[in-house]
Write a protein that holds these residues in place. Structure first.
Motif, PDB file in Angstrom:
ATOM      1  N   ASP A 104      24.723  34.583  35.115  1.00  0.00           N
ATOM      2  CA  ASP A 104      24.065  33.851  36.192  1.00  0.00           C
ATOM      3  C   ASP A 104      24.072  34.887  37.425  1.00  0.00           C
ATOM      4  O   ASP A 104      25.103  35.027  38.118  1.00  0.00           O
ATOM      5  N   PRO A 105      22.931  35.389  37.689  1.00  0.00           N
ATOM      6  CA  PRO A 105      22.797  36.595  38.908  1.00  0.00           C
ATOM      7  C   PRO A 105      23.116  35.636  39.960  1.00  0.00           C
ATOM      8  O   PRO A 105      23.265  36.398  41.069  1.00  0.00           O
ATOM      9  N   THR A 106      23.077  34.349  40.279  1.00  0.00           N
ATOM     10  CA  THR A 106      23.000  33.753  41.626  1.00  0.00           C
ATOM     11  C   THR A 106      24.579  33.394  41.538  1.00  0.00           C
ATOM     12  O   THR A 106      25.067  32.998  43.062  1.00  0.00           O
ATOM     13  N   LYS A 107      25.390  33.393  40.669  1.00  0.00           N
ATOM     14  CA  LYS A 107      26.931  33.158  40.794  1.00  0.00           C
ATOM     15  C   LYS A 107      27.404  34.300  41.411  1.00  0.00           C
ATOM     16  O   LYS A 107      27.328  35.322  41.078  1.00  0.00           O
ATOM     17  N   ASP A 108      28.308  34.119  42.767  1.00  0.00           N
ATOM     18  CA  ASP A 108      29.049  35.129  43.155  1.00  0.00           C
ATOM     19  C   ASP A 108      30.079  35.692  42.143  1.00  0.00           C
ATOM     20  O   ASP A 108      30.797  34.815  41.420  1.00  0.00           O
ATOM     21  N   SER A 109      30.299  36.887  41.973  1.00  0.00           N
ATOM     22  CA  SER A 109      31.477  37.447  41.109  1.00  0.00           C
ATOM     23  C   SER A 109      32.733  37.283  41.848  1.00  0.00           C
ATOM     24  O   SER A 109      32.982  37.322  43.194  1.00  0.00           O
ATOM     25  N   GLU A 110      33.887  37.379  41.249  1.00  0.00           N
ATOM     26  CA  GLU A 110      35.081  37.147  41.755  1.00  0.00           C
ATOM     27  C   GLU A 110      35.505  38.489  42.237  1.00  0.00           C
ATOM     28  O   GLU A 110      35.401  39.568  41.758  1.00  0.00           O
ATOM     29  N   PRO A 111      36.323  38.483  43.472  1.00  0.00           N
ATOM     30  CA  PRO A 111      36.678  39.761  44.107  1.00  0.00           C
ATOM     31  C   PRO A 111      37.436  40.420  42.952  1.00  0.00           C
ATOM     32  O   PRO A 111      37.429  41.841  43.158  1.00  0.00           O
ATOM     33  N   ASP A 112      38.457  39.956  42.217  1.00  0.00           N
ATOM     34  CA  ASP A 112      39.111  40.631  41.451  1.00  0.00           C
ATOM     35  C   ASP A 112      38.454  41.531  40.389  1.00  0.00           C
ATOM     36  O   ASP A 112      38.869  42.664  39.846  1.00  0.00           O
ATOM     37  N   LYS A 113      37.350  40.898  39.774  1.00  0.00           N
ATOM     38  CA  LYS A 113      36.534  41.786  38.897  1.00  0.00           C
ATOM     39  C   LYS A 113      35.779  42.715  39.672  1.00  0.00           C
ATOM     40  O   LYS A 113      35.700  44.016  39.048  1.00  0.00           O
ATOM     41  N   ASP A 114      35.483  42.644  41.005  1.00  0.00           N
ATOM     42  CA  ASP A 114      34.675  43.751  41.606  1.00  0.00           C
ATOM     43  C   ASP A 114      35.831  44.944  41.924  1.00  0.00           C
ATOM     44  O   ASP A 114      35.624  45.932  41.751  1.00  0.00           O
ATOM     45  N   GLU A 115      36.977  44.502  42.054  1.00  0.00           N
ATOM     46  CA  GLU A 115      38.014  45.594  42.507  1.00  0.00           C
ATOM     47  C   GLU A 115      38.377  46.374  40.951  1.00  0.00           C
ATOM     48  O   GLU A 115      38.587  47.637  41.013  1.00  0.00           O
ATOM     49  N   LEU A 116      38.396  45.487  39.935  1.00  0.00           N
ATOM     50  CA  LEU A 116      38.604  46.263  38.597  1.00  0.00           C
ATOM     51  C   LEU A 116      37.530  47.273  38.429  1.00  0.00           C
ATOM     52  O   LEU A 116      37.700  48.268  37.934  1.00  0.00           O
ATOM     53  N   LEU A 117      36.137  46.666  38.511  1.00  0.00           N
ATOM     54  CA  LEU A 117      35.177  47.592  38.426  1.00  0.00           C
ATOM     55  C   LEU A 117      35.055  48.834  39.175  1.00  0.00           C
ATOM     56  O   LEU A 117      34.807  49.855  38.888  1.00  0.00           O
TER      57      LEU A 117
END
Length: 66
Positions: A15-28
């Motif tokens: 779902d592109p409108t759903k905000d991703s979780e900060p933990d996932k962003d940090e892992l990426l």
């Protein structure tokens, strides 16, 4: 730079409108840093110092965003 190194990071969200979780962003970002460090070492080994400098700058930028 990642695309230039033939590497792609695929986000798992359907779902592109759903905000991703900060933990996932940090892992990426951490995963991206590891990939860039590997590419940096390869560039240094190949004595491609211009590419190595660009990779170093990208790594530093990602680290500052953590």
């Amino acid at each position: 730079i990642l695309e230039a190194e033939c590497l792609k990071i695929v986000e798992g969200s359907t779902d592109p409108t759903k905000d991703s979780e900060p933990d996932k962003d940090e892992l990426l970002q951490e995963n991206s840093i590891d990939i860039l460090k590997t590419a940096l070492q390869k560039a240094v080994d190949e004595e491609d110092y211009e590419r190595a400098a660009r990779l170093r700058d990208q790594i530093n930028q990602l680290k500052n965003n953590l």
